[in-house]
Design a protein around this motif. Sequence first.
Motif, PDB file in Angstrom:
ATOM      1  N   ASN A 129       0.859  -1.181   0.000  1.00  0.00           N
ATOM      2  CA  ASN A 129       0.000   0.000   0.000  1.00  0.00           C
ATOM      3  C   ASN A 129       0.897   1.233   0.000  1.00  0.00           C
ATOM      4  O   ASN A 129       1.645   1.468   0.935  1.00  0.00           O
ATOM      5  CB  ASN A 129      -0.903  -0.012   1.232  1.00  0.00           C
ATOM      6  CG  ASN A 129      -1.897   1.118   1.251  1.00  0.00           C
ATOM      7  OD1 ASN A 129      -1.894   1.977   0.372  1.00  0.00           O
ATOM      8  ND2 ASN A 129      -2.743   1.126   2.254  1.00  0.00           N
ATOM      9  N   LYS A 177      -3.583   5.521   3.773  1.00  0.00           N
ATOM     10  CA  LYS A 177      -4.930   5.167   4.209  1.00  0.00           C
ATOM     11  C   LYS A 177      -5.128   3.676   3.972  1.00  0.00           C
ATOM     12  O   LYS A 177      -4.494   3.095   3.104  1.00  0.00           O
ATOM     13  CB  LYS A 177      -5.988   5.990   3.475  1.00  0.00           C
ATOM     14  CG  LYS A 177      -6.123   5.675   2.019  1.00  0.00           C
ATOM     15  CD  LYS A 177      -7.236   6.505   1.409  1.00  0.00           C
ATOM     16  CE  LYS A 177      -7.519   6.064   0.008  1.00  0.00           C
ATOM     17  NZ  LYS A 177      -8.614   6.773  -0.590  1.00  0.00           N
ATOM     18  N   PRO A 178      -5.995   3.025   4.758  1.00  0.00           N
ATOM     19  CA  PRO A 178      -6.205   1.578   4.580  1.00  0.00           C
ATOM     20  C   PRO A 178      -6.947   1.267   3.285  1.00  0.00           C
ATOM     21  O   PRO A 178      -7.765   2.049   2.806  1.00  0.00           O
ATOM     22  CB  PRO A 178      -7.034   1.185   5.802  1.00  0.00           C
ATOM     23  CG  PRO A 178      -7.619   2.438   6.314  1.00  0.00           C
ATOM     24  CD  PRO A 178      -6.731   3.565   5.892  1.00  0.00           C
ATOM     25  N   ILE A 179      -6.656   0.078   2.725  1.00  0.00           N
ATOM     26  CA  ILE A 179      -7.274  -0.379   1.485  1.00  0.00           C
ATOM     27  C   ILE A 179      -7.775  -1.806   1.701  1.00  0.00           C
ATOM     28  O   ILE A 179      -7.058  -2.641   2.241  1.00  0.00           O
ATOM     29  CB  ILE A 179      -6.261  -0.350   0.325  1.00  0.00           C
ATOM     30  CG1 ILE A 179      -5.821   1.084   0.054  1.00  0.00           C
ATOM     31  CG2 ILE A 179      -6.847  -0.973  -0.934  1.00  0.00           C
ATOM     32  CD1 ILE A 179      -4.691   1.177  -0.947  1.00  0.00           C
ATOM     33  N   ALA A 180      -8.992  -2.079   1.250  1.00  0.00           N
ATOM     34  CA  ALA A 180      -9.563  -3.429   1.333  1.00  0.00           C
ATOM     35  C   ALA A 180      -9.308  -4.159   0.019  1.00  0.00           C
ATOM     36  O   ALA A 180      -9.561  -3.631  -1.054  1.00  0.00           O
ATOM     37  CB  ALA A 180     -11.061  -3.351   1.611  1.00  0.00           C
ATOM     38  N   PRO A 200     -12.456  -9.569   3.404  1.00  0.00           N
ATOM     39  CA  PRO A 200     -11.349  -9.011   2.616  1.00  0.00           C
ATOM     40  C   PRO A 200     -10.110  -8.759   3.466  1.00  0.00           C
ATOM     41  O   PRO A 200     -10.200  -8.573   4.677  1.00  0.00           O
ATOM     42  CB  PRO A 200     -11.921  -7.698   2.084  1.00  0.00           C
ATOM     43  CG  PRO A 200     -13.026  -7.351   3.005  1.00  0.00           C
ATOM     44  CD  PRO A 200     -13.582  -8.646   3.502  1.00  0.00           C
ATOM     45  N   ILE A 201      -8.963  -8.762   2.801  1.00  0.00           N
ATOM     46  CA  ILE A 201      -7.700  -8.414   3.465  1.00  0.00           C
ATOM     47  C   ILE A 201      -7.617  -6.896   3.523  1.00  0.00           C
ATOM     48  O   ILE A 201      -7.866  -6.217   2.529  1.00  0.00           O
ATOM     49  CB  ILE A 201      -6.502  -8.984   2.686  1.00  0.00           C
ATOM     50  CG1 ILE A 201      -6.508 -10.500   2.752  1.00  0.00           C
ATOM     51  CG2 ILE A 201      -5.198  -8.425   3.213  1.00  0.00           C
ATOM     52  CD1 ILE A 201      -5.420 -11.138   1.932  1.00  0.00           C
ATOM     53  N   ILE A 202      -7.268  -6.366   4.671  1.00  0.00           N
ATOM     54  CA  ILE A 202      -7.119  -4.920   4.839  1.00  0.00           C
ATOM     55  C   ILE A 202      -5.630  -4.600   4.864  1.00  0.00           C
ATOM     56  O   ILE A 202      -4.907  -5.068   5.732  1.00  0.00           O
ATOM     57  CB  ILE A 202      -7.788  -4.427   6.138  1.00  0.00           C
ATOM     58  CG1 ILE A 202      -9.249  -4.847   6.200  1.00  0.00           C
ATOM     59  CG2 ILE A 202      -7.627  -2.917   6.278  1.00  0.00           C
ATOM     60  CD1 ILE A 202     -10.121  -4.248   5.131  1.00  0.00           C
ATOM     61  N   LEU A 203      -5.188  -3.811   3.876  1.00  0.00           N
ATOM     62  CA  LEU A 203      -3.805  -3.329   3.868  1.00  0.00           C
ATOM     63  C   LEU A 203      -3.768  -2.021   4.640  1.00  0.00           C
ATOM     64  O   LEU A 203      -4.407  -1.046   4.260  1.00  0.00           O
ATOM     65  CB  LEU A 203      -3.315  -3.082   2.440  1.00  0.00           C
ATOM     66  CG  LEU A 203      -2.985  -4.291   1.608  1.00  0.00           C
ATOM     67  CD1 LEU A 203      -2.620  -3.854   0.200  1.00  0.00           C
ATOM     68  CD2 LEU A 203      -1.854  -5.063   2.208  1.00  0.00           C
ATOM     69  N   LYS A 204      -3.029  -2.004   5.731  1.00  0.00           N
ATOM     70  CA  LYS A 204      -2.921  -0.788   6.535  1.00  0.00           C
ATOM     71  C   LYS A 204      -2.081   0.249   5.785  1.00  0.00           C
ATOM     72  O   LYS A 204      -1.391  -0.092   4.827  1.00  0.00           O
ATOM     73  CB  LYS A 204      -2.297  -1.123   7.886  1.00  0.00           C
ATOM     74  CG  LYS A 204      -3.179  -2.038   8.705  1.00  0.00           C
ATOM     75  CD  LYS A 204      -2.519  -2.430   9.982  1.00  0.00           C
ATOM     76  CE  LYS A 204      -3.404  -3.423  10.718  1.00  0.00           C
ATOM     77  NZ  LYS A 204      -2.688  -4.109  11.766  1.00  0.00           N
ATOM     78  N   SER A 264       1.991  -6.836   2.353  1.00  0.00           N
ATOM     79  CA  SER A 264       1.417  -8.110   2.771  1.00  0.00           C
ATOM     80  C   SER A 264       1.787  -9.190   1.758  1.00  0.00           C
ATOM     81  O   SER A 264       1.693  -8.969   0.556  1.00  0.00           O
ATOM     82  CB  SER A 264      -0.106  -7.982   2.862  1.00  0.00           C
ATOM     83  OG  SER A 264      -0.676  -9.198   3.244  1.00  0.00           O
TER      84      SER A 264
END
Length: 132
Positions: free
Chosen positions: A59, A63-66, A88-92, A97
């Motif tokens: 990322n 901001k976080p991304i799903a 979903p995987i949340i990328l901080k 990841s």
Amino acid sequence: MCELVLSFQEFLKIVPGIVIFPFSFYLAWKKIGIDVAASFTVCSDRITAERISEVVLVNLKDKPIAVFAIYAVIGDDISWEVDKFDPPIILKPLESSLIETKPYSELYLDAEKYEPDFILNAKNRYLYRNIS
């Protein structure tokens, strides 16, 4: 003389805003939109077909991304789902990841066996894509 002092005082009131504007613009730019870098690893063995075994997602925004699914795209018309995530995987923010995919024995395109050529598409080994 008094008018000159007053105008200089007014100027000093404006200076902090002028100095801070580029910094605030940069911080806003880090939050607007979605920017993800992706790279993948290809592997195969005797019982599985050549496949994308690992995907690294980074990322690049603050901001976080799903992430709901990962798709492999070859050319303009061939794509398939590599992995799907529920939940979903949340990328901080500014995080990376590593995602290990599930092995499969064969891919079929319509009714014919399909073997993707990852070597031919080696230029896509490291994908940097801005997703809006």
